[in-house]
Design a protein around this motif. Structure first.
Motif, PDB file in Angstrom:
ATOM      1  N   ASN A  31       0.828  -1.199   0.000  1.00 43.17           N
ATOM      2  CA  ASN A  31       0.000   0.000   0.000  1.00 43.17           C
ATOM      3  C   ASN A  31       0.868   1.258   0.000  1.00 43.17           C
ATOM      4  OD1 ASN A  31      -2.082   1.886   1.879  1.00 43.17           O
ATOM      5  ND2 ASN A  31      -3.006   0.645   0.295  1.00 43.17           N
ATOM      6  N   LEU A  32       1.645   1.422  -1.057  1.00 43.21           N
ATOM      7  CA  LEU A  32       2.566   2.562  -1.098  1.00 43.21           C
ATOM      8  C   LEU A  32       2.044   3.649  -2.034  1.00 43.21           C
ATOM      9  CD1 LEU A  32       4.016   2.082  -4.016  1.00 43.21           C
ATOM     10  CD2 LEU A  32       5.475   0.549  -2.734  1.00 43.21           C
ATOM     11  N   LEU A  33       2.608   4.828  -1.870  1.00 41.15           N
ATOM     12  CA  LEU A  33       2.174   5.977  -2.665  1.00 41.15           C
ATOM     13  C   LEU A  33       3.289   6.392  -3.615  1.00 41.15           C
ATOM     14  CD1 LEU A  33       0.088   8.349  -3.116  1.00 41.15           C
ATOM     15  CD2 LEU A  33       1.488   9.638  -1.481  1.00 41.15           C
ATOM     16  N   ALA A  34       3.005   6.386  -4.917  1.00 44.99           N
ATOM     17  CA  ALA A  34       3.988   6.855  -5.901  1.00 44.99           C
ATOM     18  C   ALA A  34       3.992   8.378  -5.904  1.00 44.99           C
ATOM     19  CB  ALA A  34       3.634   6.315  -7.278  1.00 44.99           C
ATOM     20  N   LEU A  35       5.189   8.942  -5.895  1.00 43.84           N
ATOM     21  CA  LEU A  35       5.343  10.402  -5.883  1.00 43.84           C
ATOM     22  C   LEU A  35       5.740  10.946  -7.237  1.00 43.84           C
ATOM     23  CD1 LEU A  35       7.418  10.593  -2.574  1.00 43.84           C
ATOM     24  CD2 LEU A  35       5.041  11.357  -2.848  1.00 43.84           C
ATOM     25  N   THR A  57      -1.179   1.407  10.154  1.00 44.67           N
ATOM     26  CA  THR A  57      -1.449   0.308   9.206  1.00 44.67           C
ATOM     27  C   THR A  57      -2.248  -0.819   9.870  1.00 44.67           C
ATOM     28  OG1 THR A  57       0.778  -0.492   9.678  1.00 44.67           O
ATOM     29  CG2 THR A  57       0.452   0.659   7.593  1.00 44.67           C
ATOM     30  N   ARG A  58      -2.195  -0.902  11.185  1.00 42.76           N
ATOM     31  CA  ARG A  58      -2.946  -1.978  11.853  1.00 42.76           C
ATOM     32  C   ARG A  58      -4.459  -1.714  11.845  1.00 42.76           C
ATOM     33  NH1 ARG A  58       0.104  -2.966  17.342  1.00 42.76           N
ATOM     34  NH2 ARG A  58      -1.472  -4.594  17.566  1.00 42.76           N
ATOM     35  N   GLY A  59      -4.864  -0.549  11.374  1.00 43.22           N
ATOM     36  CA  GLY A  59      -6.286  -0.301  11.129  1.00 43.22           C
ATOM     37  C   GLY A  59      -6.695  -0.770   9.735  1.00 43.22           C
ATOM     38  N   GLY A  60      -5.727  -1.218   8.939  1.00 45.25           N
ATOM     39  CA  GLY A  60      -6.059  -1.779   7.631  1.00 45.25           C
ATOM     40  C   GLY A  60      -5.713  -0.884   6.453  1.00 45.25           C
ATOM     41  N   GLY A  61      -4.944   0.175   6.661  1.00 44.71           N
ATOM     42  CA  GLY A  61      -4.589   1.047   5.534  1.00 44.71           C
ATOM     43  C   GLY A  61      -3.244   1.711   5.742  1.00 44.71           C
ATOM     44  N   GLY A  62      -2.466   1.876   4.678  1.00 38.93           N
ATOM     45  CA  GLY A  62      -1.140   2.496   4.757  1.00 38.93           C
ATOM     46  C   GLY A  62      -1.066   3.789   3.962  1.00 38.93           C
ATOM     47  N   ILE A 103       6.455   6.744  -1.291  1.00 38.31           N
ATOM     48  CA  ILE A 103       6.381   6.689   0.169  1.00 38.31           C
ATOM     49  C   ILE A 103       5.930   5.283   0.516  1.00 38.31           C
ATOM     50  CG2 ILE A 103       5.217   7.509   2.244  1.00 38.31           C
ATOM     51  CD1 ILE A 103       5.026  10.264   1.006  1.00 38.31           C
ATOM     52  N   SER A 104       6.753   4.591   1.288  1.00 40.27           N
ATOM     53  CA  SER A 104       6.471   3.203   1.650  1.00 40.27           C
ATOM     54  C   SER A 104       6.845   3.031   3.117  1.00 40.27           C
ATOM     55  CB  SER A 104       7.298   2.274   0.757  1.00 40.27           C
ATOM     56  OG  SER A 104       7.162   0.936   1.162  1.00 40.27           O
ATOM     57  N   ALA A 105       6.009   2.345   3.883  1.00 43.84           N
ATOM     58  CA  ALA A 105       6.180   2.297   5.339  1.00 43.84           C
ATOM     59  C   ALA A 105       7.531   1.709   5.745  1.00 43.84           C
ATOM     60  CB  ALA A 105       5.048   1.479   5.955  1.00 43.84           C
ATOM     61  N   LEU A 106       8.067   2.239   6.812  1.00 42.30           N
ATOM     62  CA  LEU A 106       9.379   1.810   7.331  1.00 42.30           C
ATOM     63  C   LEU A 106       9.425   0.301   7.576  1.00 42.30           C
ATOM     64  CD1 LEU A 106      12.165   2.653   8.519  1.00 42.30           C
ATOM     65  CD2 LEU A 106      10.995   2.938  10.715  1.00 42.30           C
ATOM     66  N   HIS A 107       8.304  -0.255   8.075  1.00 38.64           N
ATOM     67  CA  HIS A 107       8.346  -1.682   8.422  1.00 38.64           C
ATOM     68  C   HIS A 107       8.362  -2.586   7.195  1.00 38.64           C
ATOM     69  CE1 HIS A 107       3.855  -0.968   8.356  1.00 38.64           C
ATOM     70  NE2 HIS A 107       3.919  -2.071   7.653  1.00 38.64           N
ATOM     71  N   SER A 108       8.184  -2.029   5.998  1.00 35.24           N
ATOM     72  CA  SER A 108       8.214  -2.843   4.773  1.00 35.24           C
ATOM     73  C   SER A 108       9.665  -3.007   4.303  1.00 35.24           C
ATOM     74  CB  SER A 108       7.382  -2.185   3.681  1.00 35.24           C
ATOM     75  OG  SER A 108       6.072  -1.941   4.130  1.00 35.24           O
ATOM     76  N   ALA A 109      10.517  -3.458   5.203  1.00 32.65           N
ATOM     77  CA  ALA A 109      11.965  -3.394   4.957  1.00 32.65           C
ATOM     78  C   ALA A 109      12.380  -4.194   3.722  1.00 32.65           C
ATOM     79  CB  ALA A 109      12.708  -3.887   6.195  1.00 32.65           C
ATOM     80  N   ARG A 110      11.886  -5.411   3.588  1.00 37.09           N
ATOM     81  CA  ARG A 110      12.314  -6.240   2.451  1.00 37.09           C
ATOM     82  C   ARG A 110      11.877  -5.600   1.125  1.00 37.09           C
ATOM     83  NH1 ARG A 110      10.887  -9.143  -1.556  1.00 37.09           N
ATOM     84  NH2 ARG A 110       8.764  -8.432  -1.170  1.00 37.09           N
ATOM     85  N   LEU A 111      10.613  -5.181   1.089  1.00 36.92           N
ATOM     86  CA  LEU A 111      10.108  -4.587  -0.146  1.00 36.92           C
ATOM     87  C   LEU A 111      10.840  -3.280  -0.453  1.00 36.92           C
ATOM     88  CD1 LEU A 111       8.060  -4.794  -2.459  1.00 36.92           C
ATOM     89  CD2 LEU A 111       6.470  -3.485  -1.052  1.00 36.92           C
ATOM     90  N   ASN A 112      11.093  -2.480   0.580  1.00 35.30           N
ATOM     91  CA  ASN A 112      11.793  -1.212   0.358  1.00 35.30           C
ATOM     92  C   ASN A 112      13.190  -1.456  -0.213  1.00 35.30           C
ATOM     93  OD1 ASN A 112       9.537   0.040   1.315  1.00 35.30           O
ATOM     94  ND2 ASN A 112      10.383   0.545   3.335  1.00 35.30           N
ATOM     95  N   ALA A 113      13.847  -2.512   0.299  1.00 32.07           N
ATOM     96  CA  ALA A 113      15.176  -2.838  -0.241  1.00 32.07           C
ATOM     97  C   ALA A 113      15.051  -3.262  -1.705  1.00 32.07           C
ATOM     98  CB  ALA A 113      15.813  -3.953   0.588  1.00 32.07           C
ATOM     99  N   ALA A 114      14.024  -4.032  -2.019  1.00 33.06           N
ATOM    100  CA  ALA A 114      13.837  -4.468  -3.413  1.00 33.06           C
ATOM    101  C   ALA A 114      13.554  -3.262  -4.311  1.00 33.06           C
ATOM    102  CB  ALA A 114      12.691  -5.477  -3.486  1.00 33.06           C
TER     103      ALA A 114
END
Ligand SMILES: NC(=[NH2+])NCCC[C@H](N)C(=O)O
Length: 432
Positions: free
Chosen positions: A237-241, A275-280, A247-258
């Motif tokens: 659930n990332l936002l293209a700028l 994000t624990r409410g169901g949206g990023g 913008i991609s959440a800090l905890h998405s470490a593997r995906l962010n590295a990719a």
């Protein structure tokens, strides 16, 4: 008028990936977890509750990331009984012709229509359409590129009537529209699929309709694959700028590295509680204005110049020939879209490049299969299983709060003490 796209009003977006200039947010003043989706239900069942201070801190990190990317922020007026209003993605959808007010499914969120209408009226932005057949929510709408729209439908948030009404409006403007069936456990299309730039998306292939994945590939869009665990963590659930930034959440470490390995700049606010409410990041934002895709492309890379040579040495003229050859079914297998000069890549998006892109890394499978514990034998099992595992505790964040006002925000925000802009690493490509 936005330069470069005829028919586009002052406010408008014609893609998910043009350079983002203005965005709509909603302050998280009344944020709460409501049991409206599987992720939130699992967290509520664990006895956890969102810490309002952590929520404010995380929201401020998101604002700082937008500030750092030069995006003007606009705000809905939060109303006390609308606990999920913070997910500004869902109550309206900006289009090239102005905003559409959506018709939300859940009674707990239906009241969001009123502040959204007031917002656009105060902005002086005429509303293009009001959805009023079935239901449709912004999280299911992906304006992939000019002329290409995807609409997810689970039957519970967006249903077929709602999807078809919207599809009809875009089709009347000459757009190709793809309806994407999705299991309701995944809530919205943007939970399992988001665009990164004009030729790259993130998505969970084990969840996505295979025909949709093939359709994307046929349109020259590569997919970075994600796991169920990551879907549950809202990593997709990332936002293209625009300009190869997200913008991609800090905890998405593997995906962010990719993503960084693909040359994408990743701004990574801490969003562990929200994000624990169901949206990023994607759910929290509704783009109001992006550069037209063509302009954004030309602004970030050089203008067409047939004498210019790509990294791999082909001239633009030659790559154009190759693109035409690709359309005719004779793609040079050693040439990927990444090898093409930027201008030719754009040319290939306008003259649809219907062959699947030829390099193996077009579908970069970076996800580990769902961890092999028996309950995760099927995709749905994996979703439920992951959704009920103990949630992580929220981490402290250093970004401080700052005052907000309605309307555009021009005052620079405080500088976060933890850098959220990380430079991309270009190593680690998985292309053979
Ligand atoms: N675009 C999105 N995926 N929005 C997520 C909304 C999440 C919100 N908790 C709901 O259930 O409605």
């Amino acid at each position: 008028m936005v330069e470069g796209v005829s028919g586009m009003s002052t406010w408008g977006v014609d893609s998910e990936t043009g350079v983002l200039r203005d965005v709509l947010l909603c302050p998280p003043d009344n944020y709460d977890w409501l049991p409206l989706n599987a992720v939130a239900r699992a967290n509520i069942a664990s006895g956890a509750r969102p810490d309002p201070q952590a929520v404010r801190r995380e929201f401020r990190e998101l604002e700082d990331a937008l500030e750092g990317a030069g995006v003007r922020r606009h705000y809905l007026t939060p109303e006390p009984h609308l606990g999920y209003q913070v997910y500004a993605r869902d109550s309206s959808q900006m289009t090239p012709w102005g905003p559409m007010v959506t018709h939300m499914f859940k009674p707990e969120r239906q009241g969001e229509y009123a502040p959204v209408i007031h917002f656009y009226q105060a902005l002086g932005c005429p509303i293009w359409r009001y959805a009023n057949h079935g239901h449709v929510e912004g999280g299911d709408i992906a304006i992939i590129r000019p002329g290409l729209l995807a609409i997810g439908h689970t039957g519970t948030r967006t249903d077929l009537d709602g999807a078809r009404q919207l599809a009809g409006w875009f089709a009347a403007e000459g757009w190709e529209v793809r309806l994407v069936p999705l299991d309701e456990h995944f809530l919205h299309l943007d939970v399992v699929f988001c665009m990164v730039n004009d030729r790259l998306a993130v998505g969970c292939t084990q969840v996505l309709d295979p025909d949709f994945v093939a359709w994307l590939s046929g349109h020259g869009i590569a997919l970075l694959d994600t796991s169920y665990r990551e879907v549950m963590d809202l990593s997709c659930n990332l936002l293209a700028l625009g300009n190869d930034r997200v913008i991609s959440a800090l905890h998405s470490a593997r995906l962010n590295a990719a993503l960084r390995a693909e040359g994408i700049t990743v701004l990574d606010p801490d969003l562990r509680v929200i994000t624990r409410g169901g949206g990023g990041a994607h759910c929290l934002t509704m783009p109001l204005r992006r550069d037209a895709a063509q302009k954004s492309f030309e602004g970030t890379r050089s203008a067409p110049d047939p004498r210019r040579r790509s990294r791999s040495g082909e001239s633009v003229a030659r790559t154009r020939r190759l693109i035409r050859a690709g359309e005719a079914g004779a793609v040079n297998q050693s040439l990927t879209w990444r090898d093409l000069p930027a201008t030719a890549r754009w040319a290939s998006t306008r003259a649809p490049f219907r062959k699947p892109a030829p390099c193996a890394r077009v579908l970069v499978s970076t996800s580990a299969p769902p961890t092999a514990s028996p309950p995760c034998a099927t995709p749905m099992d994996a979703w439920r299983c992951c959704a009920t595992r103990p949630a992580r505790s929220s981490a402290p964040s250093s970004a401080s709060g700052a005052a907000r006002a309605g309307g555009p925000c021009t005052r620079p925000g405080p500088r976060p003490s933890r850098p959220i802009w990380r430079s991309p690493s270009r190593t680690g490509s998985s292309c053979p």
